[in-house]
Design a protein around this motif. Sequence first.
Motif, PDB file in Angstrom:
ATOM      1  N   VAL A  36      35.100  67.787 -16.646  1.00  0.00           N
ATOM      2  CA  VAL A  36      35.757  68.420 -17.308  1.00  0.00           C
ATOM      3  C   VAL A  36      34.454  67.902 -18.404  1.00  0.00           C
ATOM      4  CG1 VAL A  36      37.273  69.384 -19.036  1.00  0.00           C
ATOM      5  CG2 VAL A  36      38.260  68.943 -17.255  1.00  0.00           C
ATOM      6  N   GLU A  37      33.758  68.919 -19.461  1.00  0.00           N
ATOM      7  CA  GLU A  37      33.314  68.736 -20.462  1.00  0.00           C
ATOM      8  C   GLU A  37      33.561  68.967 -21.863  1.00  0.00           C
ATOM      9  OE1 GLU A  37      28.411  68.178 -18.442  1.00  0.00           O
ATOM     10  OE2 GLU A  37      29.230  70.364 -19.325  1.00  0.00           O
ATOM     11  N   VAL A  38      33.491  68.393 -22.565  1.00  0.00           N
ATOM     12  CA  VAL A  38      34.380  69.016 -24.188  1.00  0.00           C
ATOM     13  C   VAL A  38      32.881  68.359 -24.956  1.00  0.00           C
ATOM     14  CG1 VAL A  38      36.430  68.266 -23.805  1.00  0.00           C
ATOM     15  CG2 VAL A  38      35.163  66.565 -24.558  1.00  0.00           C
ATOM     16  N   ALA A  39      32.930  69.371 -26.230  1.00  0.00           N
ATOM     17  CA  ALA A  39      31.701  69.488 -27.151  1.00  0.00           C
ATOM     18  C   ALA A  39      31.728  67.796 -28.172  1.00  0.00           C
ATOM     19  CB  ALA A  39      31.372  70.865 -28.034  1.00  0.00           C
ATOM     20  N   ASP A  40      30.586  67.551 -27.976  1.00  0.00           N
ATOM     21  CA  ASP A  40      30.307  66.039 -28.690  1.00  0.00           C
ATOM     22  C   ASP A  40      29.963  66.896 -30.390  1.00  0.00           C
ATOM     23  OD1 ASP A  40      27.893  66.820 -28.172  1.00  0.00           O
ATOM     24  OD2 ASP A  40      26.699  65.927 -27.671  1.00  0.00           O
ATOM     25  N   GLU A  41      29.848  65.854 -30.711  1.00  0.00           N
ATOM     26  CA  GLU A  41      29.486  66.427 -32.609  1.00  0.00           C
ATOM     27  C   GLU A  41      28.426  66.051 -32.883  1.00  0.00           C
ATOM     28  OE1 GLU A  41      31.199  67.562 -35.048  1.00  0.00           O
ATOM     29  OE2 GLU A  41      32.741  68.154 -33.407  1.00  0.00           O
ATOM     30  N   LYS A  58      37.520  63.870 -34.275  1.00  0.00           N
ATOM     31  CA  LYS A  58      36.711  64.983 -33.471  1.00  0.00           C
ATOM     32  C   LYS A  58      36.844  64.834 -31.809  1.00  0.00           C
ATOM     33  CE  LYS A  58      35.090  66.859 -37.866  1.00  0.00           C
ATOM     34  NZ  LYS A  58      34.227  67.577 -38.374  1.00  0.00           N
ATOM     35  N   GLU A  59      35.898  64.677 -31.483  1.00  0.00           N
ATOM     36  CA  GLU A  59      35.892  64.261 -29.901  1.00  0.00           C
ATOM     37  C   GLU A  59      37.655  64.466 -29.217  1.00  0.00           C
ATOM     38  OE1 GLU A  59      31.184  63.215 -29.759  1.00  0.00           O
ATOM     39  OE2 GLU A  59      32.879  61.885 -29.968  1.00  0.00           O
ATOM     40  N   GLY A 111      31.606  56.269 -28.159  1.00  0.00           N
ATOM     41  CA  GLY A 111      32.651  55.530 -27.745  1.00  0.00           C
ATOM     42  C   GLY A 111      34.420  56.487 -28.186  1.00  0.00           C
ATOM     43  N   LEU A 112      35.126  55.739 -27.776  1.00  0.00           N
ATOM     44  CA  LEU A 112      36.273  56.756 -27.347  1.00  0.00           C
ATOM     45  C   LEU A 112      37.370  56.550 -28.806  1.00  0.00           C
ATOM     46  CD1 LEU A 112      37.478  56.339 -24.168  1.00  0.00           C
ATOM     47  CD2 LEU A 112      36.507  58.545 -24.890  1.00  0.00           C
ATOM     48  N   SER A 113      37.991  57.396 -29.458  1.00  0.00           N
ATOM     49  CA  SER A 113      39.165  56.958 -30.539  1.00  0.00           C
ATOM     50  C   SER A 113      40.001  56.357 -29.990  1.00  0.00           C
ATOM     51  CB  SER A 113      39.520  58.130 -31.332  1.00  0.00           C
ATOM     52  OG  SER A 113      40.663  58.356 -30.673  1.00  0.00           O
ATOM     53  N   GLU A 114      40.686  55.727 -31.012  1.00  0.00           N
ATOM     54  CA  GLU A 114      41.732  55.093 -30.595  1.00  0.00           C
ATOM     55  C   GLU A 114      43.058  55.354 -30.080  1.00  0.00           C
ATOM     56  OE1 GLU A 114      43.004  51.117 -30.443  1.00  0.00           O
ATOM     57  OE2 GLU A 114      40.553  51.148 -31.024  1.00  0.00           O
ATOM     58  N   ASP A 115      43.158  56.952 -30.770  1.00  0.00           N
ATOM     59  CA  ASP A 115      44.196  57.899 -29.721  1.00  0.00           C
ATOM     60  C   ASP A 115      43.853  57.824 -28.935  1.00  0.00           C
ATOM     61  OD1 ASP A 115      45.092  58.825 -32.725  1.00  0.00           O
ATOM     62  OD2 ASP A 115      44.013  60.523 -33.002  1.00  0.00           O
TER      63      ASP A 115
END
Length: 158
Positions: A36-41, A58-59, A111-115
Amino acid sequence: MKITLICVGKIKEKFYRDAIAEYEKRLSRYCQFRIVEVADEKTIESPSDAEANIIKRKEAERILANIKDDMYPIALAILGKEYDSVKFSQHLEQLTFQSSHLCFVIGGSLGLSEDVLDKCKEQISFSKMTFPHQLMRVILTEQIYRAFRIMKNEPYHK
């Protein structure tokens, strides 16, 4: 077993797409595999910490919308636990007792957010080195394929 990769951004380079497609084909013998690809900012050169956090948030919204309740989410993070290929295979086999749907999350260039990290049940790392997220997709897909070969006692390149 189902395995889903949730990834930020699209793969633009044909050679990466071809490598991933080859491992997807090989994996079809062992599991239901999908990406599954999600849009990048759009990211500016050298964003401030505040700008980077906004982009990652946002990502994260897009990533989190794709992590379903039946999934066991695993983040790829540089500070995650490292495995060799045999231990990774053993770990995946153990996880099948906890969930029939594993989900690996690969963030974007920041990278990834803390959420997202908080939502994931664990974090793994393939190296202390930094890799382009497009290449990481190839590496992860190959290692999942290798893990199944090891689980099934089939030959694999050492």
